[in-house]
Write an enzyme that holds these catalytic residues in place. Structure first.
Site, PDB file in Angstrom:
ATOM      1  N   GLY A 345      48.529  48.126  43.742  1.00 49.39           N
ATOM      2  CA  GLY A 345      47.570  47.679  42.747  1.00 49.39           C
ATOM      3  C   GLY A 345      48.198  47.574  41.361  1.00 49.39           C
ATOM      4  O   GLY A 345      49.365  47.898  41.149  1.00 49.39           O
ATOM      5  N   TRP A 346      47.411  47.104  40.404  1.00 44.50           N
ATOM      6  CA  TRP A 346      47.906  46.878  39.056  1.00 44.50           C
ATOM      7  C   TRP A 346      48.573  48.118  38.469  1.00 44.50           C
ATOM      8  O   TRP A 346      49.676  48.059  37.924  1.00 44.50           O
ATOM      9  CB  TRP A 346      46.754  46.425  38.172  1.00 44.50           C
ATOM     10  CG  TRP A 346      47.107  46.231  36.730  1.00 44.50           C
ATOM     11  CD1 TRP A 346      46.835  47.080  35.699  1.00 44.50           C
ATOM     12  CD2 TRP A 346      47.811  45.123  36.164  1.00 44.50           C
ATOM     13  NE1 TRP A 346      47.313  46.572  34.510  1.00 44.50           N
ATOM     14  CE2 TRP A 346      47.917  45.367  34.766  1.00 44.50           C
ATOM     15  CE3 TRP A 346      48.348  43.958  36.683  1.00 44.50           C
ATOM     16  CZ2 TRP A 346      48.540  44.477  33.904  1.00 44.50           C
ATOM     17  CZ3 TRP A 346      48.962  43.063  35.822  1.00 44.50           C
ATOM     18  CH2 TRP A 346      49.061  43.321  34.448  1.00 44.50           C
ATOM     19  N   GLU A 387      52.124  43.939  42.303  1.00 43.47           N
ATOM     20  CA  GLU A 387      51.840  43.060  41.179  1.00 43.47           C
ATOM     21  C   GLU A 387      52.892  43.224  40.072  1.00 43.47           C
ATOM     22  O   GLU A 387      52.715  44.074  39.198  1.00 43.47           O
ATOM     23  CB  GLU A 387      50.448  43.355  40.641  1.00 43.47           C
ATOM     24  CG  GLU A 387      49.367  43.196  41.710  1.00 43.47           C
ATOM     25  CD  GLU A 387      47.952  43.457  41.173  1.00 43.47           C
ATOM     26  OE1 GLU A 387      47.739  43.403  39.939  1.00 43.47           O
ATOM     27  OE2 GLU A 387      47.079  43.718  41.990  1.00 43.47           O
ATOM     28  N   THR A 454      42.623  34.952  43.114  1.00 40.74           N
ATOM     29  CA  THR A 454      42.207  33.787  42.335  1.00 40.74           C
ATOM     30  C   THR A 454      41.101  34.170  41.342  1.00 40.74           C
ATOM     31  O   THR A 454      39.985  33.642  41.374  1.00 40.74           O
ATOM     32  CB  THR A 454      41.747  32.668  43.274  1.00 40.74           C
ATOM     33  OG1 THR A 454      40.873  33.220  44.280  1.00 40.74           O
ATOM     34  CG2 THR A 454      42.935  32.034  43.965  1.00 40.74           C
TER      35      THR A 454
END
Length: 613
Positions: A345-346, A387, A454
């Site tokens: 994750g981020w 990411e 997206t």
């Protein structure tokens, strides 16, 4: 996904070890007018919940009781309640406590334990005599039958077939158990496998089957492994399965804190009935290895009956609690759902750079974590949310364009063909952008699919604007950056060589916004991020639909101007448009971040589900 902040729980749990090792006392005189019956209350593969019921069938009061039994090697008691349990090798003894030794005529009591292993008790004695309640001394119970296989599936029936059990004195028959309730009994065949047809089913419904053998003495053996089946829907189409349209949603571990969102909410909102997969977010990546992200939320938090999926409260000494146990209960209720453990994750992607230096060691660490015996049955695979490889997110990485491909290959090799291996990836379709930085086509050979993120194209990190929809489907006049659309991302990934069916379209169940805005249409200036409940510049759909209703749409996404605030987010109507586009593109399906942003009655997941049918 930009907004993955993890709450820190200042909580601690107390682990109480099971240690009640006392010497065996001489059993009381044999009680011929009492029975002891064993029941397996739960079975999670590598362990189970068990209970003994002692009943006084005589006419005089029992003042104390002792139950003895054998477990096969590899099976043992892990923790117990309402009795003192000891063992001498494989022989186990349970004695009453000071307050529950007395049993009046016609009355009964129950004591229980959590077992480790998969065996069942045998050679039971109650106060030195025969238990008579389902376990006969000197007679072993039947073995575990084979896992049922299914055939001849219709909207209302299914045929089950399984390998027979064995017993030293002979098997009499089998109970067929559907969703925890016995729905039929079939005699043991003279030769060959056992079959049973259940013809009382409902179209488009999930079921879970197990079988259990009974010997000629009436003893029941261990329950078989479970088989999930979904009957065809009213239109005759198949239910979710390999090759079918994927409808996946993220469940965040930290949602159990301030958001007060739990696994049970997936049931009450109707979400669980409409999705095929769940990504549980997140595990961390530290020193190039997969590690648990939040032990308390993951497997320690105790749930009350009201909070629990099945209405049963956790006990202090059960081997697994928290979200993992609730997800286990969810799968029992909705056996079609597959659950993946999402990694990174981020916030936690920084460790992937080191992981890429030794992909095999990373894959092994992830496998060990996902397949931990305490919760191996909960997860059906792994999702890598890096990411971003060979690019910048919260941190920057320069591992090279083939780093993800190597990591994916090692992970697939370790997890094998029977587990899902997926990845969440960038949707930056700009020239020379993040998609161009990595060989996503080459890596796709090892992944079942990509979750293309997206959304989060635009947001209030650009504090003065221009205002822009954070999840545009297509481009529009005045878009702040070309290539920052869903259509551009999907087109670029296809052009790279990623198969259509390995691409899922991402939907945000939240909005992004600014304050200090005077212009209704996109492209206005701002003074800073809009005020959000948990974070500036971001808000759940369930809040925005009422606090700032949509005033227009652009590029397939809604936007809203209320006062001096400006927000963009997806609505049921825009999701319908996006799902039609995804179907036209022949994509594998869609996914959303995250379940806790939807309304209590699941407006957005209902639109996503309907749009993909």
């Amino acid at each position: 996904m930009r907004f993955r902040n993890k709450a820190v729980a200042g909580l601690a749990t107390l682990a109480l070890p099971f240690a009640a090792m006392v010497g065996l006392a001489t059993p009381a005189a044999a009680a011929t007018n009492a029975t002891a019956t064993f029941t397996k209350t739960q079975d999670w593969g590598n362990g189970f919940g068990g209970s003994w019921t002692v009943k006084n069938t005589g006419t005089t009061t029992i003042s104390s009781w002792t139950v003895e039994w054998d477990f096969p090697t590899g099976t043992k008691v892990g923790s117990a309640w309402d009795s003192t349990v000891t063992n001498n090798g494989n022989r186990w003894t349970a004695k009453n406590l000071g307050w529950n030794g007395t049993i009046e005529p016609g009355k009964s009591l129950t004591f229980g334990f959590n077992g480790i292993g998969s065996g069942s008790p045998s050679n039971c004695l109650l106060n030195g005599g025969s238990c008579d309640g389902g376990v006969v001394p000197g007679d072993k119970p039947p073995t575990k039958p084979g896992k049922p296989t299914t055939s001849d599936l219709t909207q209302t029936s299914v045929k089950l077939t399984w390998a027979p059990a064995e017993d030293d004195k002979g098997v009499k028959d089998y109970d067929v158990i559907r969703d925890g309730a016995t729905v039929g009994t079939v005699a043991h065949p003279a030769t060959g496998n056992v079959t049973f047809t259940d013809s009382k089913l409902t179209a488009g419904t999930d079921y879970s089957y197990t079988v259990q053998a009974r010997d000629t003495a009436g003893q029941t053996g261990p329950v078989s492994d479970a088989t999930a089946v979904r009957t065809p829907g009213d239109g005759g189409g198949p239910g979710p399965g390999p090759g079918d349209t994927i409808k996946m949603g993220y469940f965040t571990q930290w949602g159990v804190y301030g958001r007060n969102y739990h696994v049970k909410d997936l049931v009450t909102s109707g979400t669980a009935a409409k999705i095929t997969h769940i990504n549980y977010a997140f595990a961390n990546v530290q020193n190039g290895r997969c590690t648990i992200g939040d032990a308390y939320a993951d497997y320690e938090k105790a749930y009350t009956a009201a909070q629990s999926v099945d209405g049963v409260a956790d006990t202090w000494d059960q081997p697994l609690r928290g979200n993992f146990n609730q997800l286990r209960k969810l799968k029992a209720k909705y056996p079609h759902i597959k659950i993946l453990f999402s990694i990174g994750g981020w916030t936690w992607s920084g460790g992937f750079t080191q992981a890429a230096q030794n992909p095999a060691a990373f894959a092994q660490s992830c496998y060990d974590m996902v397949e931990d015996p305490r919760w191996a049955d909960v997860f059906d695979g792994i999702d890598l949310d890096w990411e971003y490889p060979n690019s910048c997110g919260l941190t920057c990485d320069n591992s090279g364009p083939d780093a993800l491909k190597k990591l994916a290959a090692a992970t697939r090799a370790k997890f094998g063909a029977n587990n899902l291996v997926t990845a969440a990836i960038t949707a930056d379709g700009s020239p020379g952008g993040k998609i161009d930085a990595t060989d996503y086509a080459g890596a796709s050979a090892s992944f079942d699919w990509y979750n293309v993120m997206t959304y989060d194209f635009f947001g209030s990190w650009a504090t003065k604007g221009p205002t822009a929809p954070h999840s545009p489907l297509t481009t529009y006049n005045g878009i702040p950056k070309e290539g920052f659309t869903s259509a551009d991302a999907i087109a670029k990934l296809k052009a790279q060589g990623v198969p259509d069916k390995k691409l899922l379209l991402g939907i945000g169940f939240y909005g992004r916004g600014w304050t200090g805005v005077t212009q209704d249409a996109p492209g206005g200036t701002a003074t800073g991020p809009g005020q959000g409940t948990y974070e500036q510049g971001i808000e759940d759909y369930k809040v925005l639909k009422n606090s700032c209703p949509a005033t227009g749409t652009i590029a397939g996404t809604a936007y809203a101007k209320c006062g001096n605030n400006w927000w963009s987010y997806d609505t049921p109507a825009t999701i319908k448009t996006k799902m039609a586009w995804a179907k036209n593109q022949k994509l594998g399906g869609a996914f959303f971040w995250s379940a806790d942003g939807d309304t209590a009655d699941g407006e957005l997941i209902t639109a996503l589900d309907a749009g993909l049918k």
